[in-house]
Design an enzyme around this catalytic site. Structure first.
Site, PDB file in Angstrom:
ATOM      1  N   GLY A 272      -8.776  -8.587  -1.262  1.00  0.00           N
ATOM      2  CA  GLY A 272      -9.879  -7.675  -1.543  1.00  0.00           C
ATOM      3  C   GLY A 272     -11.011  -7.824  -0.546  1.00  0.00           C
ATOM      4  O   GLY A 272     -11.662  -8.874  -0.510  1.00  0.00           O
TER       5      GLY A 272
ATOM      6  N   CYS B  86      -2.735  -1.791  -9.908  1.00  0.00           N
ATOM      7  CA  CYS B  86      -2.936  -0.450  -9.350  1.00  0.00           C
ATOM      8  C   CYS B  86      -3.450   0.485 -10.443  1.00  0.00           C
ATOM      9  O   CYS B  86      -2.802   0.635 -11.479  1.00  0.00           O
ATOM     10  CB  CYS B  86      -1.610   0.043  -8.790  1.00  0.00           C
ATOM     11  SG  CYS B  86      -1.776   1.431  -7.720  1.00  0.00           S
TER      12      CYS B  86
ATOM     13  N   HIS C 167      -6.402  -9.598  -6.625  1.00  0.00           N
ATOM     14  CA  HIS C 167      -7.386  -8.695  -6.012  1.00  0.00           C
ATOM     15  C   HIS C 167      -8.684  -8.957  -6.763  1.00  0.00           C
ATOM     16  O   HIS C 167      -8.792  -8.647  -7.954  1.00  0.00           O
ATOM     17  CB  HIS C 167      -6.914  -7.237  -6.157  1.00  0.00           C
ATOM     18  CG  HIS C 167      -7.843  -6.250  -5.533  1.00  0.00           C
ATOM     19  ND1 HIS C 167      -7.577  -4.899  -5.524  1.00  0.00           N
ATOM     20  CD2 HIS C 167      -9.038  -6.391  -4.905  1.00  0.00           C
ATOM     21  CE1 HIS C 167      -8.567  -4.258  -4.908  1.00  0.00           C
ATOM     22  NE2 HIS C 167      -9.464  -5.139  -4.532  1.00  0.00           N
TER      23      HIS C 167
ATOM     24  N   ARG D   8      -6.383  -2.871   3.821  1.00  0.00           N
ATOM     25  CA  ARG D   8      -6.879  -1.840   4.718  1.00  0.00           C
ATOM     26  C   ARG D   8      -7.165  -2.350   6.123  1.00  0.00           C
ATOM     27  O   ARG D   8      -6.862  -1.674   7.109  1.00  0.00           O
ATOM     28  CB  ARG D   8      -8.120  -1.182   4.111  1.00  0.00           C
ATOM     29  CG  ARG D   8      -7.766  -0.327   2.923  1.00  0.00           C
ATOM     30  CD  ARG D   8      -8.955  -0.044   2.048  1.00  0.00           C
ATOM     31  NE  ARG D   8      -9.420  -1.245   1.339  1.00  0.00           N
ATOM     32  CZ  ARG D   8     -10.342  -1.243   0.408  1.00  0.00           C
ATOM     33  NH1 ARG D   8     -10.932  -0.117   0.087  1.00  0.00           N
ATOM     34  NH2 ARG D   8     -10.688  -2.363  -0.204  1.00  0.00           N
TER      35      ARG D   8
ATOM     36  N   MET E 201       0.851  -1.205   0.000  1.00  0.00           N
ATOM     37  CA  MET E 201       0.000   0.000   0.000  1.00  0.00           C
ATOM     38  C   MET E 201       0.880   1.246   0.000  1.00  0.00           C
ATOM     39  O   MET E 201       1.608   1.508   0.963  1.00  0.00           O
ATOM     40  CB  MET E 201      -0.941  -0.022   1.219  1.00  0.00           C
ATOM     41  CG  MET E 201      -2.036  -1.064   1.079  1.00  0.00           C
ATOM     42  SD  MET E 201      -3.114  -1.173   2.531  1.00  0.00           S
ATOM     43  CE  MET E 201      -2.109  -2.135   3.653  1.00  0.00           C
TER      44      MET E 201
ATOM     45  N   GLN F  24       7.551  -4.911  -3.979  1.00  0.00           N
ATOM     46  CA  GLN F  24       6.667  -4.795  -5.138  1.00  0.00           C
ATOM     47  C   GLN F  24       7.218  -3.752  -6.103  1.00  0.00           C
ATOM     48  O   GLN F  24       7.494  -2.614  -5.723  1.00  0.00           O
ATOM     49  CB  GLN F  24       5.242  -4.398  -4.760  1.00  0.00           C
ATOM     50  CG  GLN F  24       4.357  -4.513  -6.015  1.00  0.00           C
ATOM     51  CD  GLN F  24       2.959  -3.969  -5.853  1.00  0.00           C
ATOM     52  OE1 GLN F  24       2.771  -2.815  -5.474  1.00  0.00           O
ATOM     53  NE2 GLN F  24       1.975  -4.811  -6.128  1.00  0.00           N
TER      54      GLN F  24
HETATM   55  C1  FMN Z   1      -3.546   3.466   0.525  1.00  0.00           C
HETATM   56  C2  FMN Z   1      -3.468   2.305  -0.408  1.00  0.00           C
HETATM   57  C3  FMN Z   1      -2.369   2.165  -1.256  1.00  0.00           C
HETATM   58  C4  FMN Z   1      -2.274   1.077  -2.135  1.00  0.00           C
HETATM   59  N1  FMN Z   1      -1.146   0.926  -2.880  1.00  0.00           N
HETATM   60  C5  FMN Z   1      -0.965  -0.223  -3.602  1.00  0.00           C
HETATM   61  C6  FMN Z   1       0.277  -0.516  -4.234  1.00  0.00           C
HETATM   62  O1  FMN Z   1       1.276   0.210  -4.109  1.00  0.00           O
HETATM   63  N2  FMN Z   1       0.356  -1.648  -4.973  1.00  0.00           N
HETATM   64  C7  FMN Z   1      -0.695  -2.507  -5.099  1.00  0.00           C
HETATM   65  O2  FMN Z   1      -0.558  -3.532  -5.776  1.00  0.00           O
HETATM   66  N3  FMN Z   1      -1.868  -2.271  -4.500  1.00  0.00           N
HETATM   67  C8  FMN Z   1      -2.009  -1.162  -3.746  1.00  0.00           C
HETATM   68  N4  FMN Z   1      -3.175  -0.972  -3.044  1.00  0.00           N
HETATM   69  C9  FMN Z   1      -4.226  -1.994  -3.120  1.00  0.00           C
HETATM   70  C10 FMN Z   1      -4.057  -3.021  -1.986  1.00  0.00           C
HETATM   71  O3  FMN Z   1      -2.838  -3.721  -2.118  1.00  0.00           O
HETATM   72  C11 FMN Z   1      -5.206  -4.048  -2.022  1.00  0.00           C
HETATM   73  O4  FMN Z   1      -5.162  -4.737  -3.228  1.00  0.00           O
HETATM   74  C12 FMN Z   1      -6.574  -3.377  -1.877  1.00  0.00           C
HETATM   75  O5  FMN Z   1      -6.572  -2.398  -0.856  1.00  0.00           O
HETATM   76  C13 FMN Z   1      -7.664  -4.418  -1.612  1.00  0.00           C
HETATM   77  O6  FMN Z   1      -7.413  -5.107  -0.424  1.00  0.00           O
HETATM   78  P1  FMN Z   1      -8.179  -4.735   0.967  1.00  0.00           P
HETATM   79  O7  FMN Z   1      -9.632  -4.724   0.662  1.00  0.00           O
HETATM   80  O8  FMN Z   1      -7.781  -5.832   1.926  1.00  0.00           O
HETATM   81  O9  FMN Z   1      -7.683  -3.389   1.389  1.00  0.00           O
HETATM   82  C14 FMN Z   1      -3.289   0.109  -2.185  1.00  0.00           C
HETATM   83  C15 FMN Z   1      -4.391   0.250  -1.320  1.00  0.00           C
HETATM   84  C16 FMN Z   1      -4.485   1.324  -0.432  1.00  0.00           C
HETATM   85  C17 FMN Z   1      -5.666   1.418   0.502  1.00  0.00           C
END
Ligand code: FMN
Length: 337
Positions: free
Chosen positions: A212, A100, A171, A234, A18, A70
C-alpha cells in the site's frame, strides 16, 4: 518459499496482483527486469476456472516463475475444485483475495467483504491447503467499514493461520464497501503501516508482507526492516524500471545495471512468438508504455508504442523504434552535456 525465507531471514519483494494489469504479458516483462521479484497474477475467480477457458485464465510462460496465482472466491468447495484444475499449471503460490472492494467482487461475496466473515476465509484456506502443494497465502486489508482494525485484523489472522495459511500480505488500509470506488479505496482510507508492524511483533514466526502506497525501493527497504515482505502495485506497474534494482538490493545479486538493449531484444522475440500464436503487439506493448517515465526520449517512446502498436500488422519493429527514441535522446543528452 515462505518458510525458507523466514528461516534464512530472506526478504521477499513482490509485484501486487492487479486486474487488467498483471496479465501474463506484463509478468513476462517484469520478469525480464527482475529475476527474483515474486509476481502475482490478476485475481482469477474460482468459478471462471471451473467453467471458463482454463488455458487462457491460467496459462503462463515458464520464464515467469516465481509466480503466484491469486484466486477470488468464498466457497471452499469451489476454491478446492479450481485449485485441482490449477495444480497442473504449477504456480509457486496460491493467494486468496480478501482485499478487493469492487462491486463486481462484492456481489460474488468475495474480496474485501470477506473481512467481515473471517470464519469463511479460514474454511477457504483450509480447503485450499488440502489441495495445494504450493504455499497458500491471504492478501487482506486491515479492516472494512466500521470494523476496528486492532480487533478485525488479528482475528482474521489468527483464524487463517490456524487453518494453515503460509503467509499474510496486508494492504495497510481499510476498504469502504459502500460509497468509495475501487480506485478511491486505494487512495482515500489512510495507510496504517504501524498496525502491520505490530502484527509482525505479535507473530514473529509468521511471514508477514506489507502493501500500500510504497513508491520507491528505499521505502521498500525501510519496511523490510520491520516485516518480511514488501509488495508494490502501482509504482511497479507505472514505472517498471524501478524493478531493475530489486535483485541487487533485496536478493544479494551483484549490481549490474539495467540491460535495456537485452530487454528490447527479449521483448521483441517474445512479441514475435505471441504474434505467431495469433496474438497482437498491443497486448504486450500496452504494459511497456510507462517503462522509461521521466527519462529523455520517454515521451517519444510512449507515443510510438501507444500509436504504432495499434496499427494493423504492427510487429516487433515498433518496439525497436520506441527503444531507439530513448537511445537517441540519451545520446543527444550525453553529447550536449
Ligand atoms: C488496476 C488495479 C487492479 C487491482 N486488482 C487487484 C486484484 O486483482 N487483487 C488484489 O488483491 N488487489 C488488486 N489491486 C490492489 C493492489 O494489489 C494493491 O493492493 C493496491 O494497489 C495498493 O498497493 P500500491 O499502493 O502499491 O498500488 C489492484 C490495484 C490496481 C491499481
Amino acid at each position: 518459499m515462505y518458510s525458507d525465507a523466514l528461516k534464512n531471514g530472506r526478504k521477499i519483494f513482490a509485484v501486487a496482483p492487479m486486474i487488467d494489469w498483471t496479465d501474463r504479458h506484463c509478468r513476462y516483462l517484469h520478469r525480464q527486469i527482475s529475476r527474483h521479484a515474486l509476481l502475482y497474477t490478476e485475481m482469477v475467480v474460482a468459478d471462471a476456472i471451473i467453467h471458463g477457458p482454463r488455458d487462457r485464465l491460467l496459462g503462463h510462460d515458464a520464464a515467469e516463475h516465481p509466480v503466484a496465482l491469486q484466486l477470488g472466491g468464498s466457497d471452499p468447495a469451489k476454491l478446492a475444485e479450481a485449485l485441482r484444475i490449477a495444480e497442473a499449471y504449477r504456480y509457486d503460490e496460491i493467494n486468496l483475495n480478501v482485499g478487493c472492494p469492487s462491486d463486481r467482487v462484492q456481489s460474488g461475496t468475495f474480496g474485501a467483504c470477506l473481512m467481515l466473515t473471517p470464519e469463511t476465509v479460514a474454511s477457504c484456506v483450509a480447503a485450499m491447503k488440502a489441495i495445494s502443494k504450493a504455499p497458500v497465502t491471504v492478501k487482506c486489508r486491515i479492516g472494512v467499514d466500521e470494523q476496528e482494525p486492532e480487533e478485525a485484523l488479528p482475528d482474521l489472522m489468527a483464524r487463517v493461520l490456524d487453518a494453515g495459511a503460509d503467509a499474510i500480505w496486508i494492504h495497510a488500509r481499510k476498504a469502504w464497501l459502500k460509497g468509495l470506488s475501487p480506485k478511491e479505496n486505494r487512495e482515500i482510507p489512510p495507510l496504517d503501516y504501524d498496525i502491520v508492524y505490530r502484527m509482525k511483533q505479535r507473530w514473529p514466526d509468521v511471514f508477514i508482507g506489507i502493501n500500500g502506497g510504497i513508491q520507491t525501493l528505499d521505502r521498500a527497504a525501510a519496511h523490510l526492516a520491520q516485516v518480511d515482505g514488501v509488495m508494490l502495485g502501482r509504482a511497479a506497474y507505472q514505472n517498471a524500471a524501478i524493478l531493475a534494482d530489486v535483485d541487487h538490493r533485496f536478493y544479494g545479486e551483484p549490481a549490474v545495471g539495467a540491460d535495456w538493449n537485452g530487454l528490447r531484444d527479449r521483448m521483441m522475440a517474445y512479441v514475435e512468438r505471441h504474434i505467431g500464436n495469433g496474438g497482437r503487439l498491443q497486448h504486450v506493448a500496452r504494459h511497456m508504455v510507462g517503462l522509461f517515465t521521466g527519462l529523455p526520449g520517454s515521451r517519444r517512446y510512449r507515443q510510438i508504442l501507444s500509436t504504432d502498436a495499434n496499427k494493423p500488422g504492427a510487429g516487433p519493429e515498433v518496439i525497436a523504434a520506441a527503444f531507439a527514441a530513448v537511445d537517441s535522446a540519451g545520446e543527444r543528452e550525453r553529447v550536449s552535456a
